[in-house]
Design an enzyme around this catalytic site. Structure first.
Site, mmCIF file in Angstrom:
data_model
loop_
_atom_site.group_PDB
_atom_site.id
_atom_site.type_symbol
_atom_site.label_atom_id
_atom_site.label_comp_id
_atom_site.label_asym_id
_atom_site.label_seq_id
_atom_site.Cartn_x
_atom_site.Cartn_y
_atom_site.Cartn_z
ATOM 1 N N ARG A 242 4.892 -0.941 -8.121
ATOM 2 C CA ARG A 242 5.188 -1.657 -8.385
ATOM 3 C C ARG A 242 6.910 -0.533 -8.463
ATOM 4 N NH1 ARG A 242 1.660 -3.731 -12.163
ATOM 5 N NH2 ARG A 242 1.722 -6.097 -12.526
ATOM 6 N N GLN B 210 -4.985 -12.091 -13.073
ATOM 7 C CA GLN B 210 -5.027 -11.600 -14.102
ATOM 8 C C GLN B 210 -3.381 -10.858 -14.592
ATOM 9 O OE1 GLN B 210 -5.735 -8.284 -10.947
ATOM 10 N NE2 GLN B 210 -4.114 -7.251 -11.503
ATOM 11 N N HIS C 270 -3.354 4.336 -2.452
ATOM 12 C CA HIS C 270 -4.311 3.683 -1.925
ATOM 13 C C HIS C 270 -5.166 3.796 -0.629
ATOM 14 C CE1 HIS C 270 -1.508 -0.059 -3.587
ATOM 15 N NE2 HIS C 270 -2.467 -0.372 -3.812
ATOM 16 N N LEU D 272 1.046 -1.252 -0.145
ATOM 17 C CA LEU D 272 0.104 -0.259 -0.085
ATOM 18 C C LEU D 272 0.564 0.937 0.018
ATOM 19 C CD1 LEU D 272 -2.952 -1.336 2.229
ATOM 20 C CD2 LEU D 272 -3.176 -1.550 -0.005
#
Ligand code: AMP
Length: 279
Positions: free
Chosen positions: A187, A61, A37, A33
């Site tokens: 990321r 996904q 978020h 997080l």
């Protein structure tokens, strides 16, 4: 904060809240997080009696060559953050309990998933909508919160909700950025220091597009120049498009509302970003 791993249990707890007449705001995430978020959590807290957050790194996904195994998992840290934010429920199921080996259903939205990320990540959005539909059925929230950072994903989920009559309200929250403009993302932590510096160019180029279109420069020229710049600053440009905000169809000329979206690699890290343009 109640931490729940069992799908049955979250369903029961949420049902209890609804019977008590409490409204539920739901924020689905994959964890690791950051402030992006938390902006969703904050909005959900303001607009609902109770907030439920899910953390689930959704295997459906990720493509076979993507970073499912390497995706950051920092549940202890995330739990502490959510407690501090006064989240009421954290749902963090094990993968086998949500999409076990016998799981064989898919929810697929067509059209909106065909361009942009859909072209480069076959099956990605199908994985997202399948799991998000499942989470919605477990939580049955009054409102759901998604970030504009993943603009295409948000539009695909909104379409699924409309088509399948999910009756939660859909709330799109603005992208939260670092000081240099880089869109916050789980990321980003996998970028090397040098790549992290270069990454600021993605949003700079997108904002430049917005600036030029607002000055009535012609769209094809603006786009061509921006593509060239982004391809030069990054290691691999997947796409840079200016599209209609509803259909996501690429545009040849300016219109009052547009979205410029990009996906590119810095090293092995794939980053996406977008800006919404109002002339
Ligand atoms: P993720 O954990 O990446 O699946 O993201 C969970 C939710 O947070 C999605 O609705 C994202 O669009 C949203 N989100 C991620 N990064 C940001 C950001 N920088 N600003 C706003 N929302 C974000």
């Amino acid at each position: 904060m109640k931490i729940i791993r069992s799908p049955k249990k979250i369903q029961e707890e949420m049902e209890k809240l609804r019977r008590q007449g409490e409204t539920i705001g739901f924020v689905p995430t994959m964890g690791a997080l950051h402030e992006g978020h938390l902006s969703l959590v904050c909005r959900a807290s303001k607009e609902n009696d109770r907030v439920a957050v899910s953390i689930f790194v959704n295997p459906l996904q990720f493509g076979p060559r993507e970073d499912y195994k390497k995706y950051p998992r920092v549940v202890t840290r995330d739990t502490a953050i959510l407690k501090k934010e006064k989240v009421d429920y954290l749902f963090c199921p094990a993968s086998i309990d949500l999409v076990g080996s016998r799981f064989s259903t898919r929810v697929k939205v067509s059209k909106l998933t065909e361009h942009l990320c859909g072209r480069y990540r076959p099956g990605h959005f199908e994985g997202v909508t399948t799991v998000v539909a499942k989470l919605f059925n477990l939580v049955k929230p009054h409102r759901v919160y998604f970030g504009a950072k993943d603009y295409q994903q948000a539009m695909v989920i909104r379409q699924m909700m409309e088509d399948l009559d999910f009756d939660s309200g859909f709330v799109l929250c603005p992208t939260v950025r670092e000081k240099d403009g880089l869109a916050m993302s789980s990321r980003n932590r996998s970028l090397s220091p040098a790549d992290r510096k270069r990454a600021a160019m993605i949003s700079k180029i997108l904002f430049q597009i917005r600036g030029e279109l607002c000055k009535n420069k012609k769209l094809p020229g603006v786009l061509q120049k921006a593509r060239k710049a982004l391809a030069a600053y990054t290691d691999r440009l997947q796409y840079l498009e200016i599209v209609d905000p509803k259909t996501l169809a690429p545009l040849r000329k300016s219109q009052p509302r547009m979205v410029a979206l990009a996906a590119c690699f810095l090293g092995k890290t794939r980053l996406i970003d977008n800006v919404i343009i109002h002339l």
